[in-house]
Design a protein around this motif. Structure first.
Motif, mmCIF file in Angstrom:
data_model
loop_
_atom_site.group_PDB
_atom_site.id
_atom_site.type_symbol
_atom_site.label_atom_id
_atom_site.label_comp_id
_atom_site.label_asym_id
_atom_site.label_seq_id
_atom_site.Cartn_x
_atom_site.Cartn_y
_atom_site.Cartn_z
ATOM 1 N N GLN A 71 0.752 -1.152 0.031
ATOM 2 C CA GLN A 71 -0.004 -0.101 0.138
ATOM 3 C C GLN A 71 0.943 1.236 -0.184
ATOM 4 O O GLN A 71 1.660 1.488 0.881
ATOM 5 N N ILE A 72 0.589 2.191 -0.963
ATOM 6 C CA ILE A 72 1.573 3.331 -1.106
ATOM 7 C C ILE A 72 0.611 4.408 -1.315
ATOM 8 O O ILE A 72 -0.126 4.439 -2.034
ATOM 9 N N THR A 73 1.011 4.997 -0.090
ATOM 10 C CA THR A 73 0.135 6.435 0.135
ATOM 11 C C THR A 73 0.987 7.599 0.091
ATOM 12 O O THR A 73 2.042 7.777 0.782
ATOM 13 N N SER A 74 0.606 8.634 -0.563
ATOM 14 C CA SER A 74 1.101 9.824 -0.635
ATOM 15 C C SER A 74 0.328 10.889 -0.168
ATOM 16 O O SER A 74 -0.869 11.062 -0.097
ATOM 17 N N LYS A 75 1.120 11.871 0.831
ATOM 18 C CA LYS A 75 0.152 12.916 1.458
ATOM 19 C C LYS A 75 0.913 14.279 1.338
ATOM 20 O O LYS A 75 2.066 14.219 1.267
ATOM 21 N N ARG A 76 0.116 15.121 0.986
ATOM 22 C CA ARG A 76 0.824 16.729 1.116
ATOM 23 C C ARG A 76 0.836 17.356 2.512
ATOM 24 O O ARG A 76 0.136 17.643 3.215
ATOM 25 N N GLU A 77 2.143 17.465 2.931
ATOM 26 C CA GLU A 77 2.285 17.724 4.051
ATOM 27 C C GLU A 77 3.559 18.691 4.284
ATOM 28 O O GLU A 77 4.432 18.774 3.100
ATOM 29 N N SER A 78 3.812 19.663 5.084
ATOM 30 C CA SER A 78 4.786 20.753 5.045
ATOM 31 C C SER A 78 6.231 19.903 5.038
ATOM 32 O O SER A 78 7.252 20.303 4.686
ATOM 33 N N GLU A 79 6.440 18.876 5.709
ATOM 34 C CA GLU A 79 7.710 18.300 6.110
ATOM 35 C C GLU A 79 7.850 17.027 5.305
ATOM 36 O O GLU A 79 6.758 16.148 4.955
ATOM 37 N N ASP A 80 9.270 16.603 4.640
ATOM 38 C CA ASP A 80 9.294 15.577 3.992
ATOM 39 C C ASP A 80 9.309 14.265 4.979
ATOM 40 O O ASP A 80 9.743 14.527 6.092
ATOM 41 N N GLY A 81 8.937 13.106 4.456
ATOM 42 C CA GLY A 81 9.102 11.898 5.295
ATOM 43 C C GLY A 81 8.451 10.856 4.784
ATOM 44 O O GLY A 81 7.572 10.873 4.068
ATOM 45 N N VAL A 82 8.998 9.487 5.254
ATOM 46 C CA VAL A 82 8.558 8.239 4.782
ATOM 47 C C VAL A 82 8.415 7.349 5.888
ATOM 48 O O VAL A 82 9.274 7.264 6.800
ATOM 49 N N GLN A 83 7.212 6.806 6.265
ATOM 50 C CA GLN A 83 7.017 5.831 7.177
ATOM 51 C C GLN A 83 6.870 4.521 6.593
ATOM 52 O O GLN A 83 5.784 4.232 5.585
#
Length: 731
Positions: A71-83
């Motif tokens: 499951q690949i989810t992308s979100k628009r947020e102010s900080e970069d990061g990968v969980q």
């Protein structure tokens, strides 16, 4: 089904972010969420397509190909990061779940993640217990676990795509037929729901008719309204006829889908680092140049996927709230069926005490015929006091009609009833009250037959077999009383002058009442069965958990049987007292009945000398000479006179004893021993009994099993997740 890019960017944060939050709360395991699922045969280009859509460099190494859902989810947020984490599959063991909890990776940037992605996949495979080398047989080839990759950053768009292993039809190195079945089942599980958009990946250089994924998609999407075809590898389509076939698919002229087909080119296994714009130059070639620009290339496909996800989310949003509400209600209902937590003695005692209180409430309502108190009383087995009264009325009627061995003489038939004889000679009016009572008893017998009080289920018989007697047919009374009484007297008389020994009356009464025991035990059997069924039904209604109820039933059953036996013993004692003692009564009605019988006999003797004197009020009047009264019995022999006396005394006494016995059996054996007395079976399970239990007894009866504790924990976790889901959707 395309919306503008501006519309998508406005709608995404409002709806898609909520759906992503639901996934974070594991709600997708409880209700289907709007989603995009990428499916296709092996080597169809799925991994390359995912890389183009997500920017994640999926490895082409056979040992690291898609072997579980991702499951690949992308979100628009102010900080970069990968969980990165792993969600256990639906059939994972507790041990496996604990093992997967330890796998969690956080990276501060997408570039760092892309560099480490291959190593992360290897570690994830190890955690899932997958083979590191398909050539070996150590570990599984495929897993039902889900690898979750959540990418966030200021340039990311809201988009969630799920990739599942590719379908294969032939066993290759390291795989088995079971693996084929497992993969197919995974694909079907992901595409079956109406909220899923199916991205069917199809290589352009292969005949579409041979692609099983389209056939599989049709099984769950009959009219193709949520299947989107993605045609890959257009650069490998060299024949003009094959190119024309691909164009016809994209233009909707062949095997049309409601969502249509897209033509894309992805990086190949050895494609280097070409930019997407460079790859899209393929569509400027003559064979593709006439295709609609919004149907070719990764950018167009990505925009369409966003639009589709927004559209399906908008469409399903109200239904999603409804489904979560219904799931919450079902979850609460199941939790209620488990009862409150009871891991400790205090919790267990409170829990069982509440059940006992509710049970006694059922008992009071049933004994008072308060049937409107709860809907359960619509069920026949709960109407306890009604069954008892009906059974008692039938017993009373049957006892009066058939409990005597032989019919007594009806002295009223020695003569016409002069007080009822009409002048015109017509018969007296029928006794309407007696007819009405007979009809009521017949109706009660039908009700008892419907209640099946004489039909014992195997389970009931195994519990009550030592108490209830088998049913036996009760014979009808005989008509030879005078002959029988003559034989008894002649075989038992001594020296007497027109009298008889008291023991003769005792012998006669014992014989006349010999069916009392069987009839009474049948009556007690019916009452006990009705009572036993009520207790079992009442427990079912107040203790919903099967295991706790089974243990509780086992704990009280021995005492219930003991008290049933006490009631049967009381009935047996009453039978013994009546049949074995010397007949005696202080009831003045005995002398009245005996005197009335004597009067009937004297009247019959005087009838030949009586004369019709006059008619008054339409009734014939008879006159007798007083001297005839003194002479009336002079002609009878001593034996005849003694036999008549025995008959009349026995009849007068038997009538009183019958009524006394019926009352005593009900009041002393049924009402006191079984219903209202302090030692009634209905009082076995009460709050005082609960208070007296030792801790180990409590644990044995209502202590939660390991499975129940696990189920409660799972339900509470699910309810917590659903509650958060509702807050998210309604915020």
């Amino acid at each position: 089904m395309t919306v503008s890019q501006n519309a998508v960017s406005v709608l995404n944060p409002v709806l898609l972010e909520k759906i992503d939050k639901l996934r974070d709360w594991n709600v997708g395991h409880h209700v289907p969420l709007p989603q995009l699922v990428v499916v296709g045969d092996q080597s169809s280009g799925k991994s390359s397509l995912l890389e183009s859509l997500s920017g994640i460099p999926f490895p082409k190494d056979q040992n690291l190909c898609t072997r579980y859902a991702t499951q690949i989810t992308s979100k628009r947020e102010s900080e970069d990061g990968v969980q990165i984490s792993i969600t256990p599959g639906p059939h994972a063991s507790d041990e496996h779940k604990d093992q997967l909890k330890g796998f969690h990776r956080h990276l501060s940037s997408g570039s760092e993640f892309r560099k480490q992605f291959t190593d992360i996949l290897k570690k994830a495979n190890e955690k899932m217990g997958l083979r590191t080398d398909l050539a070996t047989d150590i570990g599984a080839v495929f897993s039902e676990d889900v690898l979750k990759i959540e990418i966030s950053g200021p340039r990311e768009d809201y988009l969630t795509i799920i990739d599942v292993p590719g379908i294969f039809r032939n066993v290759v190195q390291g795989t088995t037929k079971d693996d084929m079945t497992l993969v197919r089942g995974m694909v079907e599980r992901y595409i079956k729901d109406d909220r899923t958009i199916i991205l069917a990946v199809l290589p352009s250089n292969v005949d579409i008719a041979t692609q099983e994924i389209l056939t599989l998609a049709e099984d769950y999407d009959k009219i193709g309204e949520r299947t989107l075809g993605v045609l890959t590898k257009p650069d490998l389509v060299l024949e003009p006829s094959a190119q024309a076939a691909v164009r016809n698919l994209v233009l909707g002229n062949k095997r049309p889908l409601s969502l249509g087909y897209f033509l894309v080119r992805n990086r190949g296994a050895d494609g280097g680092v070409e930019e997407l714009s460079e790859l899209d130059r393929e569509f400027q070639k003559q064979q593709w140049v006439d295709l609609p620009r919004d149907r070719v290339g990764i950018a167009a496909l990505k925009d369409q996927l966003k639009s589709l996800l927004v559209d399906i989310t908008k469409r399903e949003f109200p239904k999603l709230i409804k489904d979560i509400n219904e799931q919450s209600k079902e979850c609460k209902k199941e939790l209620d069926s488990l009862g409150p937590p009871r891991q400790h003695e205090r919790e267990q005692r409170i829990f069982l005490s509440q059940i006992a209180g509710n049970f006694q409430k059922r008992v009071r309502e049933a004994l008072d015929a308060h049937y409107n108190a709860d809907p359960v009383f619509k069920q026949d087995e709960f109407r306890l006091i009604t069954h008892v009264v009906n059974i008692t009325d039938v017993f009373s009627a049957d006892f009066r009609e058939t409990a005597h061995s032989r019919h007594f003489e009806d002295l009223r038939l020695l003569k016409p009833n002069v007080t009822d004889e009409k002048v015109d000679g017509s018969p007296p009016d029928c006794n309407c009250k007696e007819n009405s009572a007979g009809l009521m008893i017949d109706h009660l017998r039908v009700l008892l037959e419907k209640a099946k009080v004489d039909d014992i289920a195997p389970g009931e018989y195994s519990e009550l077999g030592d108490i209830i007697i088998p049913l036996e047919e009760i014979s009808k009374p005989g008509d030879n009383f005078t002959t029988w009484m003559n034989d008894v007297y002649l075989q038992s008389r001594g020296l007497d002058l027109g009298t008889f020994e008291p023991h003769l009356l005792s012998m006669a009464f014992t014989e006349q009442s010999r069916k009392w025991g069987d009839m009474t035990k049948t009556y007690m059997r019916r009452i006990i069965i009705a009572l036993h069924r009520f207790i079992a039904a009442a427990l079912r209604s107040v203790c919903l958990e099967d295991q706790a109820r089974s243990h509780l039933w086992s704990a009280i059953l021995e005492e219930l049987l003991k008290r049933y036996k006490v009631a049967m013993a009381q009935a047996s004692l009453l039978i013994e007292v009546e049949q074995r003692k010397q007949p005696y009564t202080l009831n003045p009605q005995f002398n009245q009945a005996w005197s009335k019988a004597t009067g009937y006999r004297i009247t019959e003797l005087l009838r030949p000398t009586a004369k019709k004197e006059s008619k008054q009020y339409g009734v014939v009047q008879y006159m007798v000479n007083l001297d005839d009264i003194a002479k009336a019995a002079e002609g009878k022999r001593n034996v005849e006179k003694v036999q008549e006396d025995i008959h009349d005394i026995l009849q007068a006494y038997y009538s009183l004893a019958t009524e006394r016995f019926i009352d005593n059996v009900f009041h002393l054996a049924v009402d006191h021993c079984l219903l209202h007395g302090p030692d009634s079976p209905l009082q076995v399970f009460n709050q005082d009994w609960v208070i007296s239990l030792e801790p180990e007894q409590l644990e044995r009866i209502v202590g939660e099993t390991k499975s129940a504790k696990g189920r409660r924990s799972a339900l509470m976790k699910k309810l917590n997740e659903l509650s958060h889901a509702l807050k998210i959707l309604k915020s």
